[in-house]
Design an enzyme around this catalytic site. Sequence first.
Site, PDB file in Angstrom:
ATOM      1  N   THR A 111       1.720   7.043  -0.242  1.00  0.00           N
ATOM      2  CA  THR A 111       0.830   5.892  -0.482  1.00  0.00           C
ATOM      3  C   THR A 111       0.847   5.497  -1.949  1.00  0.00           C
ATOM      4  OG1 THR A 111      -1.431   5.106  -0.078  1.00  0.00           O
ATOM      5  CG2 THR A 111      -1.222   7.281  -1.039  1.00  0.00           C
ATOM      6  N   GLY A 121      -9.894   8.127   0.773  1.00  0.00           N
ATOM      7  CA  GLY A 121      -9.439   9.492   0.515  1.00  0.00           C
ATOM      8  C   GLY A 121     -10.540  10.438   0.078  1.00  0.00           C
ATOM      9  N   THR A 170      -2.093   3.834   3.906  1.00  0.00           N
ATOM     10  CA  THR A 170      -1.115   4.898   3.728  1.00  0.00           C
ATOM     11  C   THR A 170      -0.233   5.009   4.967  1.00  0.00           C
ATOM     12  OG1 THR A 170      -2.705   6.128   2.437  1.00  0.00           O
ATOM     13  CG2 THR A 170      -1.064   7.450   3.599  1.00  0.00           C
ATOM     14  N   SER A 179       0.803  -1.232   0.000  1.00  0.00           N
ATOM     15  CA  SER A 179       0.000   0.000   0.000  1.00  0.00           C
ATOM     16  C   SER A 179       0.831   1.276   0.000  1.00  0.00           C
ATOM     17  CB  SER A 179      -0.938   0.003   1.211  1.00  0.00           C
ATOM     18  OG  SER A 179      -0.211  -0.170   2.399  1.00  0.00           O
ATOM     19  N   THR A 187      -5.779   8.513   6.978  1.00  0.00           N
ATOM     20  CA  THR A 187      -5.693   7.297   6.182  1.00  0.00           C
ATOM     21  C   THR A 187      -7.112   6.790   5.979  1.00  0.00           C
ATOM     22  OG1 THR A 187      -4.737   5.072   6.056  1.00  0.00           O
ATOM     23  CG2 THR A 187      -5.308   5.868   8.256  1.00  0.00           C
ATOM     24  N   GLY A 188      -7.290   5.975   4.957  1.00  0.00           N
ATOM     25  CA  GLY A 188      -8.625   5.450   4.679  1.00  0.00           C
ATOM     26  C   GLY A 188      -9.160   5.990   3.371  1.00  0.00           C
ATOM     27  N   ARG A 202      -7.000   8.313 -10.838  1.00  0.00           N
ATOM     28  CA  ARG A 202      -7.511   8.692  -9.513  1.00  0.00           C
ATOM     29  C   ARG A 202      -6.375   9.145  -8.588  1.00  0.00           C
ATOM     30  NH1 ARG A 202      -6.888   6.905  -3.855  1.00  0.00           N
ATOM     31  NH2 ARG A 202      -8.862   7.284  -2.824  1.00  0.00           N
ATOM     32  N   VAL A 203      -6.583  10.272  -7.933  1.00  0.00           N
ATOM     33  CA  VAL A 203      -5.665  10.737  -6.891  1.00  0.00           C
ATOM     34  C   VAL A 203      -6.469  10.824  -5.605  1.00  0.00           C
ATOM     35  CG1 VAL A 203      -4.324  12.724  -6.089  1.00  0.00           C
ATOM     36  CG2 VAL A 203      -4.142  11.986  -8.467  1.00  0.00           C
ATOM     37  N   GLY A 204      -5.917  10.319  -4.514  1.00  0.00           N
ATOM     38  CA  GLY A 204      -6.630  10.333  -3.238  1.00  0.00           C
ATOM     39  C   GLY A 204      -6.310  11.570  -2.423  1.00  0.00           C
ATOM     40  N   ASP A 205      -6.535  11.455  -1.139  1.00  0.00           N
ATOM     41  CA  ASP A 205      -6.293  12.577  -0.227  1.00  0.00           C
ATOM     42  C   ASP A 205      -4.813  12.749   0.124  1.00  0.00           C
ATOM     43  OD1 ASP A 205      -6.486  10.023   1.080  1.00  0.00           O
ATOM     44  OD2 ASP A 205      -6.382  11.084   2.993  1.00  0.00           O
TER      45      ASP A 205
HETATM   46  N1  ASP Z   1      -6.042   7.527   1.846  1.00  0.00           N
HETATM   47  C1  ASP Z   1      -5.497   6.680   0.821  1.00  0.00           C
HETATM   48  C2  ASP Z   1      -6.184   6.982  -0.481  1.00  0.00           C
HETATM   49  O1  ASP Z   1      -7.361   7.256  -0.493  1.00  0.00           O
HETATM   50  C3  ASP Z   1      -5.603   5.221   1.112  1.00  0.00           C
HETATM   51  C4  ASP Z   1      -5.495   4.813   2.567  1.00  0.00           C
HETATM   52  O2  ASP Z   1      -4.858   5.432   3.370  1.00  0.00           O
HETATM   53  O3  ASP Z   1      -6.100   3.833   2.948  1.00  0.00           O
HETATM   54  O4  ASP Z   1      -5.533   6.872  -1.501  1.00  0.00           O
END
Ligand code: ASP
Length: 330
Positions: free
Chosen positions: A207, A243, A189, A84, A240-241, A217-220
């Site tokens: 991450t 995004g 992350t 990850s 984390t989680g 796709r770009v996350g948070d």
């Molecule tokens: N926050 C990250 C994303 O959305 C993934 C994660 O931390 O679980 O890319």
Amino acid sequence: MKRRTFFKLGVLGTALTFVKPSKAGELISSTVSDPNFGSVVISTWDHGLAANDNAWKVLGKGGAALDAVEKGVRTTENDLSNRSVGIGGRPDRDGHVTLDACIMDERSRCGAVAYLEGIKHPISVARTVMENTPHVMLVGAGAKQFALDYGFPKVKSPLKEVKQDWKEWKKEHKEVFEKPVINHENHDTIGMLAIDDKGNLSGACTTSGWGYKLPGRVGDSPIIGAGLFVDNEVGAACATGLGEAVIRIAGSHTVVELMRQGKSPEEACKLAVERIIAKHEDLEGLQVGFLALNKRGEYGGYSVYNGFNYAVTDDNTGSKLVDAKSDRNW
Ligand code: ASP
């Protein structure tokens, strides 16, 4: 003066803010606390333990929080068995491992990269963006060219075993080629926050994002204010989680602003989690965890569902893994 004594005095008792005149665009404010305050580093999930160990090699010798968080999360990026973070991470739906990272320091300087392919240490590229350009974020091919120009070596990805897993996954998930979905199969992350013995805060976040995400796709995680935010007068936070849910409430910035209003790190994380919960009708699979560290070295975390943990290393207790609080069972 040790940290416990400092707690009684409170932040304003010892913190001094120096403001100097500046040229347009230059950052001017830096806050300095009591130098005997002690250092703390916290980071997401159990891979944070090894990352904290390396961060502590900097903090324990009186080094800067910025150097500590970069060194710390590079540990996780270096671990090719980690699916990850870094180039060992899972690819997007079409088989490309695209990496997101950002870093922020005590002067509110920040740098980020997103959708970066074939570079082992996105966090160091993010720092290079911060220190060598007038920009905050570079993405995709531009970010890669920038990294190569600054001497970061090109590496091959995905790894053989990751590619094999992806091929298997593709066979079983034909539907994702028809409509965009969020895949909940893989995440974690590393976000890291540190305060050094000069009382300066910095943070880093890196991450490979959600496994088998939609290409592009770009996350948070690389977004300042979402996956990470630092304000040296108040504290720092990371996420984390899922995004998308974090971006919707500008999560890490929200946590820091709640601490500015007087909330403890844990209370601030809890209120941000509650805001996410209030804004989503369907919480199935919607895991988000926040971590926060304030100017006094107090820390806390909170998550939508239980199961989120984080690593803490400080002067007093060494390293430990802490379960974040939560009101819901996964
Ligand atoms: N926050 C990250 C994303 O959305 C993934 C994660 O931390 O679980 O890319």
